[in-house]
Design a protein around this motif. Sequence first.
Motif, mmCIF file in Angstrom:
data_model
loop_
_atom_site.group_PDB
_atom_site.id
_atom_site.type_symbol
_atom_site.label_atom_id
_atom_site.label_comp_id
_atom_site.label_asym_id
_atom_site.label_seq_id
_atom_site.Cartn_x
_atom_site.Cartn_y
_atom_site.Cartn_z
ATOM 1 N N LYS A 226 -43.769 -20.505 24.176
ATOM 2 C CA LYS A 226 -42.619 -20.292 25.057
ATOM 3 C C LYS A 226 -43.075 -19.737 26.404
ATOM 4 O O LYS A 226 -42.620 -20.201 27.459
ATOM 5 N N ALA A 227 -43.993 -18.785 26.380
ATOM 6 C CA ALA A 227 -44.497 -18.199 27.625
ATOM 7 C C ALA A 227 -45.250 -19.242 28.444
ATOM 8 O O ALA A 227 -45.124 -19.295 29.674
ATOM 9 N N GLN A 228 -46.017 -20.097 27.783
ATOM 10 C CA GLN A 228 -46.769 -21.130 28.499
ATOM 11 C C GLN A 228 -45.830 -22.159 29.115
ATOM 12 O O GLN A 228 -46.032 -22.595 30.242
ATOM 13 N N ARG A 229 -44.790 -22.547 28.385
ATOM 14 C CA ARG A 229 -43.806 -23.482 28.946
ATOM 15 C C ARG A 229 -43.142 -22.879 30.176
ATOM 16 O O ARG A 229 -42.911 -23.574 31.178
ATOM 17 N N ALA A 230 -42.867 -21.577 30.130
ATOM 18 C CA ALA A 230 -42.260 -20.909 31.286
ATOM 19 C C ALA A 230 -43.218 -20.914 32.477
ATOM 20 O O ALA A 230 -42.807 -21.137 33.626
ATOM 21 N N ARG A 231 -44.507 -20.689 32.209
ATOM 22 C CA ARG A 231 -45.487 -20.721 33.310
ATOM 23 C C ARG A 231 -45.570 -22.109 33.933
ATOM 24 O O ARG A 231 -45.613 -22.260 35.149
ATOM 25 N N TRP A 232 -45.586 -23.156 33.088
ATOM 26 C CA TRP A 232 -45.650 -24.509 33.618
ATOM 27 C C TRP A 232 -44.378 -24.860 34.387
ATOM 28 O O TRP A 232 -44.426 -25.547 35.407
ATOM 29 N N LYS B 292 -42.582 -22.823 36.085
ATOM 30 C CA LYS B 292 -42.702 -22.130 37.368
ATOM 31 C C LYS B 292 -43.618 -22.917 38.317
ATOM 32 O O LYS B 292 -43.317 -23.072 39.505
ATOM 33 N N VAL B 293 -44.728 -23.445 37.778
ATOM 34 C CA VAL B 293 -45.650 -24.229 38.605
ATOM 35 C C VAL B 293 -44.955 -25.492 39.111
ATOM 36 O O VAL B 293 -45.055 -25.846 40.294
ATOM 37 N N ARG B 294 -44.245 -26.184 38.227
ATOM 38 C CA ARG B 294 -43.550 -27.410 38.609
ATOM 39 C C ARG B 294 -42.461 -27.116 39.657
ATOM 40 O O ARG B 294 -42.255 -27.901 40.579
ATOM 41 N N THR C 186 -42.432 -24.725 41.924
ATOM 42 C CA THR C 186 -43.033 -24.461 43.232
ATOM 43 C C THR C 186 -43.552 -25.744 43.859
ATOM 44 O O THR C 186 -43.522 -25.889 45.073
#
Length: 68
Positions: free
Chosen positions: A52-58, A60-62, A64
Amino acid sequence: MDILSALKSEASKLQKQLNSINSAIGVLGGKNGVGRGKKRHMSASARARIAKAQRARWAKVRATKRNA
């Protein structure tokens, strides 16, 4: 110094060296000095939290990239 005491002294020195070598092997990886020891396992809930945390990071990247 007689031969018997010289041999006992040598055995004592060798035992100390062997102990230090065995402790180094233990630090580097356990049995036979190969590998890293026991494999660690994660619970399903821990894997889910990490995913879940990794999906949230990705996300955020997408986001930006889209705004840039």
